[in-house]
Design a protein around this motif. Structure first.
Motif, PDB file in Angstrom:
ATOM      1  N   LYS A  13       0.860  -1.174   0.000  1.00  0.00           N
ATOM      2  CA  LYS A  13       0.000   0.000   0.000  1.00  0.00           C
ATOM      3  C   LYS A  13       0.901   1.229   0.000  1.00  0.00           C
ATOM      4  CE  LYS A  13      -3.459   2.465   2.628  1.00  0.00           C
ATOM      5  NZ  LYS A  13      -4.055   2.632   3.940  1.00  0.00           N
ATOM      6  N   PHE A  14       0.822   2.027  -1.067  1.00  0.00           N
ATOM      7  CA  PHE A  14       1.628   3.235  -1.202  1.00  0.00           C
ATOM      8  C   PHE A  14       1.287   4.225  -0.097  1.00  0.00           C
ATOM      9  CE2 PHE A  14       1.969   7.587  -2.833  1.00  0.00           C
ATOM     10  CZ  PHE A  14       3.320   7.625  -3.121  1.00  0.00           C
ATOM     11  N   ASP A  15       2.315   4.834   0.489  1.00  0.00           N
ATOM     12  CA  ASP A  15       2.113   5.847   1.519  1.00  0.00           C
ATOM     13  C   ASP A  15       2.453   7.233   0.962  1.00  0.00           C
ATOM     14  OD1 ASP A  15       1.537   6.818   4.136  1.00  0.00           O
ATOM     15  OD2 ASP A  15       3.681   6.827   4.584  1.00  0.00           O
ATOM     16  N   ALA A  36       6.022   2.649   1.744  1.00  0.00           N
ATOM     17  CA  ALA A  36       4.884   1.767   1.492  1.00  0.00           C
ATOM     18  C   ALA A  36       4.854   0.694   2.565  1.00  0.00           C
ATOM     19  CB  ALA A  36       4.991   1.134   0.105  1.00  0.00           C
ATOM     20  N   GLU A  37       3.695   0.077   2.731  1.00  0.00           N
ATOM     21  CA  GLU A  37       3.586  -1.000   3.702  1.00  0.00           C
ATOM     22  C   GLU A  37       2.875  -2.197   3.095  1.00  0.00           C
ATOM     23  OE1 GLU A  37       0.780  -0.627   7.025  1.00  0.00           O
ATOM     24  OE2 GLU A  37       0.037   1.185   6.057  1.00  0.00           O
ATOM     25  N   GLU A  38       3.344  -3.370   3.497  1.00  0.00           N
ATOM     26  CA  GLU A  38       2.644  -4.589   3.150  1.00  0.00           C
ATOM     27  C   GLU A  38       1.593  -4.788   4.232  1.00  0.00           C
ATOM     28  OE1 GLU A  38       3.531  -9.039   1.512  1.00  0.00           O
ATOM     29  OE2 GLU A  38       5.138  -7.929   2.448  1.00  0.00           O
ATOM     30  N   ALA A  42       5.274  -3.594   8.901  1.00  0.00           N
ATOM     31  CA  ALA A  42       5.748  -2.222   9.129  1.00  0.00           C
ATOM     32  C   ALA A  42       5.937  -1.482   7.812  1.00  0.00           C
ATOM     33  CB  ALA A  42       7.069  -2.259   9.884  1.00  0.00           C
ATOM     34  N   VAL A  43       5.886  -0.163   7.886  1.00  0.00           N
ATOM     35  CA  VAL A  43       6.157   0.686   6.726  1.00  0.00           C
ATOM     36  C   VAL A  43       7.646   0.601   6.406  1.00  0.00           C
ATOM     37  CG1 VAL A  43       6.177   3.059   5.881  1.00  0.00           C
ATOM     38  CG2 VAL A  43       4.260   2.252   7.253  1.00  0.00           C
ATOM     39  N   GLY A  68      14.785  -1.908   3.418  1.00  0.00           N
ATOM     40  CA  GLY A  68      14.814  -2.510   4.740  1.00  0.00           C
ATOM     41  C   GLY A  68      14.665  -1.523   5.886  1.00  0.00           C
ATOM     42  N   GLU A  69      14.146  -0.369   5.588  1.00  0.00           N
ATOM     43  CA  GLU A  69      13.979   0.637   6.637  1.00  0.00           C
ATOM     44  C   GLU A  69      12.545   0.652   7.132  1.00  0.00           C
ATOM     45  OE1 GLU A  69      17.015   3.540   4.332  1.00  0.00           O
ATOM     46  OE2 GLU A  69      15.583   4.456   5.608  1.00  0.00           O
TER      47      GLU A  69
END
Length: 69
Positions: A13-15, A36-38, A42-43, A68-69
């Motif tokens: 999901k695009f943030d 983005a987050e799955e 976590a984002v 990986g952030e």
């Protein structure tokens, strides 16, 4: 996002766009750092590169690895 999902099966999901830059080559390279987050995770930040030749109608997702952030 749709192309990345098609290739990997990851449902992100695009943030928002964190940073952007453009490089002119034999086309245009767009470098986007996006957030983005799955679902249920976590984002993360992702560094996305899209190569574009709009005068030929070509656009290619070159890179979409997780930072990986």
């Amino acid at each position: 996002m749709d192309e990345h999902e098609r290739r990997t099966g990851e449902n992100l999901k695009f943030d928002h766009v964190v940073r952007e830059s453009v490089q002119l080559t034999k086309g245009i390279n767009y470098l986007l750092v996006i957030s983005a987050e799955e679902i249920g995770a976590a984002v993360k930040k992702y560094e996305v590169i899209v190569w574009d030749k709009p005068w030929e109608g070509l656009r290619n997702l070159t890179s979409f690895p997780s930072k990986g952030e």
